[in-house]
Design a protein around this motif. Structure first.
Motif, short mmCIF file in Angstrom:
data_model
loop_
_atom_site.label_atom_id
_atom_site.label_comp_id
_atom_site.label_asym_id
_atom_site.label_seq_id
_atom_site.Cartn_x
_atom_site.Cartn_y
_atom_site.Cartn_z
N SER A 109 -0.28 -41.15 -79.47
CA SER A 109 0.38 -41.38 -80.75
C SER A 109 -0.37 -40.74 -81.90
O SER A 109 0.18 -40.60 -82.99
CB SER A 109 0.53 -42.86 -81.00
OG SER A 109 1.14 -43.44 -79.90
N ARG B 291 4.15 -33.52 -70.71
CA ARG B 291 4.14 -33.93 -72.12
C ARG B 291 3.71 -32.82 -73.06
O ARG B 291 2.68 -32.92 -73.76
CB ARG B 291 3.24 -35.15 -72.30
CG ARG B 291 3.85 -36.39 -71.69
CD ARG B 291 3.35 -37.65 -72.35
NE ARG B 291 4.44 -38.59 -72.54
CZ ARG B 291 4.32 -39.76 -73.15
NH1 ARG B 291 3.18 -40.14 -73.65
NH2 ARG B 291 5.36 -40.54 -73.30
N PRO B 292 4.45 -31.73 -73.11
CA PRO B 292 4.09 -30.64 -74.03
C PRO B 292 4.43 -31.00 -75.48
O PRO B 292 5.15 -31.97 -75.73
CB PRO B 292 4.95 -29.47 -73.56
CG PRO B 292 6.12 -30.10 -72.88
CD PRO B 292 5.67 -31.44 -72.36
N GLU C 45 16.82 -42.43 -81.82
CA GLU C 45 16.28 -43.75 -81.48
C GLU C 45 16.22 -44.68 -82.69
O GLU C 45 15.92 -44.23 -83.82
CB GLU C 45 14.87 -43.58 -80.91
CG GLU C 45 14.77 -43.43 -79.40
CD GLU C 45 15.39 -42.16 -78.84
OE1 GLU C 45 15.84 -41.31 -79.63
OE2 GLU C 45 15.44 -42.03 -77.61
C1 UD1 Z 1 8.37 -41.47 -77.30
C2 UD1 Z 1 7.91 -42.89 -77.04
C3 UD1 Z 1 7.82 -43.17 -75.54
C4 UD1 Z 1 9.14 -42.83 -74.88
C5 UD1 Z 1 9.61 -41.43 -75.25
C6 UD1 Z 1 11.01 -41.09 -74.73
C7 UD1 Z 1 6.51 -43.40 -78.94
C8 UD1 Z 1 5.14 -43.74 -79.43
N1 UD1 Z 1 6.61 -43.09 -77.65
O1 UD1 Z 1 7.39 -40.61 -76.74
O2 UD1 Z 1 7.53 -44.55 -75.36
O3 UD1 Z 1 8.98 -42.89 -73.46
O4 UD1 Z 1 9.64 -41.27 -76.68
O5 UD1 Z 1 11.93 -42.02 -75.21
O6 UD1 Z 1 7.49 -43.44 -79.67
N2 UD1 Z 1 8.97 -32.66 -74.89
C9 UD1 Z 1 8.81 -31.29 -74.87
N3 UD1 Z 1 8.21 -30.70 -75.95
C10 UD1 Z 1 7.79 -31.41 -77.03
C11 UD1 Z 1 7.98 -32.80 -77.06
C12 UD1 Z 1 8.57 -33.40 -75.97
O7 UD1 Z 1 9.17 -30.63 -73.91
O8 UD1 Z 1 7.26 -30.81 -77.98
C13 UD1 Z 1 9.59 -33.34 -73.72
C14 UD1 Z 1 8.60 -34.31 -73.08
O9 UD1 Z 1 7.74 -33.67 -72.19
C15 UD1 Z 1 9.54 -35.27 -72.40
C16 UD1 Z 1 10.74 -35.33 -73.36
O10 UD1 Z 1 10.64 -34.16 -74.17
O11 UD1 Z 1 9.96 -34.75 -71.16
C17 UD1 Z 1 10.76 -36.56 -74.24
O12 UD1 Z 1 9.56 -36.64 -74.99
P1 UD1 Z 1 9.49 -37.30 -76.44
O13 UD1 Z 1 10.84 -37.77 -76.83
O14 UD1 Z 1 8.79 -36.35 -77.33
O15 UD1 Z 1 8.56 -38.54 -76.18
P2 UD1 Z 1 7.40 -39.06 -77.12
O16 UD1 Z 1 7.77 -38.90 -78.53
O17 UD1 Z 1 6.09 -38.53 -76.64
#
Ligand code: UD1
Length: 419
Positions: free
Chosen positions: A95, A123-124, A190
């Motif tokens: 976070s 998690r990119p 969300e």
């Molecule tokens: C947030 C939540 C987490 C939840 C997730 C999905 C918080 C603190 N955490 O995590 O609990 O499981 O949303 O609902 O709010 N991705 C990319 N590139 C990026 C960013 C994300 O490819 O730059 C991909 C990730 O690898 C993943 C997907 O997008 O496969 C969702 O990720 P994301 O929505 O960004 O999750 P978080 O914000 O990390």
């Protein structure tokens, strides 16, 4: 020497009583990050008492702002004096990535070491950095850190290739004080993002469209202090429902918000449990006669990936073949191997788990390796015949406040022990 904590769980007891659900972790963390966008006092109420929030407070204190905690209220004031998220905190906590947008906006530079958090998939952060680049930031990559700099961020149209929750939040925070208008197209929807926007609006930001795929941010010169209550935690509420589903019983979930829990609730109803909502209380009831379900995770308003493991625990108790497809994160099935130790019949095919619940579940020595997977194992152990031990308590403490007390008060046999 300090030992490690485990949960010891004797399964098979029905759950009756009342649970109070507090502010959502995933709303509180970005709201705390947003507090550095003004030197005035920003207060977030009803914060959960969990280690992820403690870590975020530590990040803020390290940046040089003043943090006061009074029970569940956290107030932040002052301007950040540092622009680097220290590696020991960034590595422990993903976070800290939410600090990117707000810090960059406030100080013009930020350096972030490889962020941590749950080990789920790759998690990119490309969507975050592509968006910040579109706002005029220069992004440079070191061996184990990323540095962003910008004299003055400028509004832009940004198309998100995936509705990333964190990237949407970061880009909103980066653009609230940018010059001109920013449009986030393909933004995440969300309810926790809506809480962040509610806070920013109270601080004087001009943001509209939250909860839809297009969010518009018109930059303003300054933001003021404000106080805000986050949305309640739909994942904590859903985890309690999962436990009641497998144990049987009847629980009142005070603060459960059915308006934002449609997708969480829906497979429970298909699975033969009963629910009514009145006046901010969800009454959830189960006779343990669970039916099989086919569930697929997805971005809001679809079924949340954070409920995947807790709900899979229910599928292990349903009379027949269920399926669970994980579309949000790769590699979010670490709990499957542990559920199998309890007798679960689960076959994995790509991103789908096929769960045959007709076998019955027994206690086992279990180990959690991430937050929600750990919650799923705990739910499974509460429903199982016999005793289980669960290691990896620190992952569960990241997102659930005294989870053993919640279930012990409802009649579950669960205790935290130090080995
Ligand atoms: C947030 C939540 C987490 C939840 C997730 C999905 C918080 C603190 N955490 O995590 O609990 O499981 O949303 O609902 O709010 N991705 C990319 N590139 C990026 C960013 C994300 O490819 O730059 C991909 C990730 O690898 C993943 C997907 O997008 O496969 C969702 O990720 P994301 O929505 O960004 O999750 P978080 O914000 O990390």
């Amino acid at each position: 020497m300090k030992g490690k904590e485990i949960f010891v769980i004797r399964g098979g007891n029905p759950l009756y009583g009342k649970v109070v659900v507090h502010g959502a972790k995933n709303a509180v963390l970005p709201m705390l990050a947003a507090s550095v966008l003004t030197a005035d006092k920003v207060s977030i109420c009803d914060c959960p008492l969990i280690s992820d929030v403690d870590d975020m407070v530590r990040v803020l204190e390290t940046l040089g702002v003043t943090v006061e905690r009074k029970g569940r209220e956290i107030s932040v004031s002052g301007s950040p004096k540092m622009t680097e998220i220290p590696s020991h905190l960034a590595c422990a906590m993903r976070s800290s990535v939410f600090m990117l947008g707000a810090l960059l906006s406030e100080t013009g530079e930020v350096r972030l070491f490889a962020p941590g958090g749950c080990r789920i998939g790759a998690r990119p952060l490309d969507i975050h950095f592509d968006g910040l680049t579109r706002l005029g930031a220069k992004v440079e990559y070191g061996e184990d850190f990323v540095q962003c700099t910008a004299d003055k961020l400028k509004g832009a149209d940004i198309v998100l290739k995936y509705p990333s929750v964190g990237a949407t939040e970061n880009l909103i925070m980066a653009s609230v004080k940018a010059r001109g208008t920013t449009r986030l197209i393909g933004a995440a929807r969300e309810p926790e993002i809506c809480s962040l926007v509610r806070l920013l609006r109270k601080m004087g930001a001009d943001v509209s469209g939250e909860g839809t795929p297009v969010i518009t941010v018109r930059g303003v010169d300054d933001l003021d202090g404000a106080s805000c209550i986050p949305v309640t935690d739909r994942i904590v509420a859903g985890t309690v429902m999962a436990a009641v589903a497998v144990c049987g019983g009847r629980v009142e979930i005070v603060g459960g918000d059915a308006d934002i829990m449609g997708a969480v609730i829906s497979p429970f109803l298909t699975s033969h449990t009963f629910l009514v909502e009145h006046g901010g209380v969800i009454v959830f009831e189960s006779d343990k006669m669970l039916l099989p379900t086919d569930v697929s995770t997805g971005p809001y308003p679809l079924f949340p990936t954070d409920m995947q493991a807790p709900f899979m625990a229910c599928q292990c108790y349903a009379c027949g073949l269920s399926s669970m497809r994980e579309t949000v994160f790769e590699d979010r099935f670490a709990h499957v191997g542990e559920l199998r130790k309890m007798g679960a019949d689960i076959a994995l095919a790509g991103n789908t788990a096929f769960v045959d619940g007709s076998r019955g579940m027994h206690g086992a020595n279990l180990c959690a390796s991430d937050l929600r997977g750990g919650a799923g194992l705990l739910v499974a152990a509460l429903g199982a015949d016999g005793e289980s031990t669960l290691e990896g308590v620190r992952y569960i403490d990241r997102g659930y406040e005294n989870i053993e007390e919640i279930f012990a008060l409802l009649g579950g046999k669960i205790a935290r022990q130090r080995t």
